[in-house]
Design an enzyme around this catalytic site. Sequence first.
Site, PDB file in Angstrom:
ATOM      1  CB  SER A 283      17.876  13.344  21.935  1.00 47.68           C
ATOM      2  OG  SER A 283      17.519  14.694  22.182  1.00 47.68           O
TER       3      SER A 283
ATOM      4  CE1 TYR B 107      23.116  14.750  22.330  1.00 52.57           C
ATOM      5  CE2 TYR B 107      21.005  15.737  21.748  1.00 52.57           C
ATOM      6  CZ  TYR B 107      21.760  14.901  22.555  1.00 52.57           C
ATOM      7  OH  TYR B 107      21.152  14.213  23.582  1.00 52.57           O
TER       8      TYR B 107
HETATM    9  P1  NDP Z   1      25.115  13.115  31.881  1.00 53.38           P
HETATM   10  O1  NDP Z   1      26.108  13.993  31.223  1.00 53.38           O
HETATM   11  O2  NDP Z   1      24.449  13.567  33.111  1.00 53.38           O
HETATM   12  O3  NDP Z   1      25.768  11.662  32.120  1.00 53.38           O
HETATM   13  C1  NDP Z   1      26.442  11.082  31.038  1.00 53.38           C
HETATM   14  C2  NDP Z   1      26.848   9.685  31.381  1.00 53.38           C
HETATM   15  O4  NDP Z   1      27.515   9.136  30.224  1.00 53.38           O
HETATM   16  C3  NDP Z   1      27.851   9.621  32.520  1.00 53.38           C
HETATM   17  O5  NDP Z   1      27.699   8.387  33.188  1.00 53.38           O
HETATM   18  C4  NDP Z   1      29.191   9.660  31.777  1.00 53.38           C
HETATM   19  O6  NDP Z   1      30.280   9.062  32.474  1.00 53.38           O
HETATM   20  C5  NDP Z   1      28.862   8.825  30.570  1.00 53.38           C
HETATM   21  N1  NDP Z   1      29.750   9.144  29.453  1.00 53.38           N
HETATM   22  C6  NDP Z   1      29.900  10.330  28.828  1.00 53.38           C
HETATM   23  N2  NDP Z   1      30.854  10.243  27.886  1.00 53.38           N
HETATM   24  C7  NDP Z   1      31.298   8.966  27.935  1.00 53.38           C
HETATM   25  C8  NDP Z   1      32.282   8.256  27.232  1.00 53.38           C
HETATM   26  N3  NDP Z   1      33.044   8.840  26.290  1.00 53.38           N
HETATM   27  N4  NDP Z   1      32.497   6.955  27.531  1.00 53.38           N
HETATM   28  C9  NDP Z   1      31.759   6.346  28.490  1.00 53.38           C
HETATM   29  N5  NDP Z   1      30.804   6.967  29.202  1.00 53.38           N
HETATM   30  C10 NDP Z   1      30.595   8.267  28.926  1.00 53.38           C
HETATM   31  O7  NDP Z   1      24.020  12.817  30.735  1.00 53.38           O
HETATM   32  P2  NDP Z   1      22.471  12.455  30.856  1.00 53.38           P
HETATM   33  O8  NDP Z   1      22.262  11.460  31.903  1.00 53.38           O
HETATM   34  O9  NDP Z   1      21.699  13.707  30.827  1.00 53.38           O
HETATM   35  O10 NDP Z   1      22.250  11.785  29.401  1.00 53.38           O
HETATM   36  C11 NDP Z   1      22.201  10.377  29.200  1.00 53.38           C
HETATM   37  C12 NDP Z   1      21.749  10.136  27.764  1.00 53.38           C
HETATM   38  O11 NDP Z   1      20.485  10.765  27.546  1.00 53.38           O
HETATM   39  C13 NDP Z   1      22.684  10.718  26.715  1.00 53.38           C
HETATM   40  O12 NDP Z   1      22.771   9.834  25.620  1.00 53.38           O
HETATM   41  C14 NDP Z   1      21.986  12.000  26.302  1.00 53.38           C
HETATM   42  O13 NDP Z   1      22.328  12.387  24.986  1.00 53.38           O
HETATM   43  C15 NDP Z   1      20.528  11.600  26.416  1.00 53.38           C
HETATM   44  N6  NDP Z   1      19.610  12.715  26.576  1.00 53.38           N
HETATM   45  C16 NDP Z   1      19.669  13.518  27.682  1.00 53.38           C
HETATM   46  C17 NDP Z   1      18.768  14.566  27.816  1.00 53.38           C
HETATM   47  C18 NDP Z   1      18.764  15.492  28.975  1.00 53.38           C
HETATM   48  O14 NDP Z   1      18.026  16.516  28.942  1.00 53.38           O
HETATM   49  N7  NDP Z   1      19.518  15.234  30.037  1.00 53.38           N
HETATM   50  C19 NDP Z   1      17.744  14.831  26.771  1.00 53.38           C
HETATM   51  C20 NDP Z   1      17.783  13.920  25.675  1.00 53.38           C
HETATM   52  C21 NDP Z   1      18.675  12.899  25.594  1.00 53.38           C
HETATM   53  P3  NDP Z   1      31.192   9.961  33.516  1.00 53.38           P
HETATM   54  O15 NDP Z   1      30.326  10.162  34.713  1.00 53.38           O
HETATM   55  O16 NDP Z   1      32.379   9.118  33.793  1.00 53.38           O
HETATM   56  O17 NDP Z   1      31.504  11.223  32.800  1.00 53.38           O
END
Ligand code: NDP
Length: 246
Positions: free
Chosen positions: A141, A155
């Site tokens: 991030s 975080y």
């Molecule tokens: P979303 O919340 O949109 O999607 C998260 C994904 O991770 C979903 O597929 C979810 O599954 C899965 N997930 C969450 N918790 C778990 C768990 N305990 N076990 C297995 N799977 C899990 O997040 P983003 O796509 O925005 O983020 C993806 C990555 O990018 C993350 O690591 C985030 O920290 C990072 N990031 C995002 C930013 C942003 O602005 N969006 C900025 C910087 C970094 P399910 O659908 O089943 O809940």
Amino acid sequence: MGKLQGKRALVTGGSRGIGAAIAQRLAADGADVAITYQRSADAANKVVDEIRSTGRRVMAFASDNADDRAIESVVSSVAAEFGGLDILVNNAGIFEVGSLEKTSLEDIERNLAINVKAVILASRAVIPHLGSGGRIINIGSCLATRVPGPGIALYALTKAALIGLTKGLARDLGANGTTVNIVHPGPTDTDMNPAAGEGAEGQRQRIALGHFGSPHDIAASVAFLASEDARHITGAELAVDGGINV
Ligand code: NDP
């Protein structure tokens, strides 16, 4: 022929947002792809259907990153089913804000388990399968390297921890021809951080390019790092953040 033809990939958190875009892009570039998710079975099935329609092999696993052993079991199943594994994308993560003094021990443990420990365990499990051309790509991030406001210490810590893991593993696995890199997304339009959400405007004003990224922007960088074109890049941090940290 796609740049990832014949490669086998596992993307954690591939049901939605950035992870879904990464899974779809790797498949579009020719890879067979497995995804994990926690609870969004319908969304995961949709990603699976889309990838299957392109002719690639695809699997989805309901696997909670907070469960220490679950991700290891997924890695073994995927490697067995695909006959090996070439690419691991540690994408699944949670974003929880709040001051540390109001954060419970349970909250701390959950954030560390999902954002850090599962990444360590998935990487450890995948290493025996990787050889020359192997790839581990972690999703960090922009908050790992610069913290623009209060309430995100935990975080930021979890994402900064992945930088150390990335660099250490790059050293450990370099001799085998496996690369390990980390992509730092900036504000990216997903359920986690909707571009139309509360607080989006403040973020937008800090982005040099003036707008949120799309999950496809992150997916394109991951696809590049997964490809042969990136064979000499390891231990690197790639910011895909519209210049928010410039
Ligand atoms: P979303 O919340 O949109 O999607 C998260 C994904 O991770 C979903 O597929 C979810 O599954 C899965 N997930 C969450 N918790 C778990 C768990 N305990 N076990 C297995 N799977 C899990 O997040 P983003 O796509 O925005 O983020 C993806 C990555 O990018 C993350 O690591 C985030 O920290 C990072 N990031 C995002 C930013 C942003 O602005 N969006 C900025 C910087 C970094 P399910 O659908 O089943 O809940």
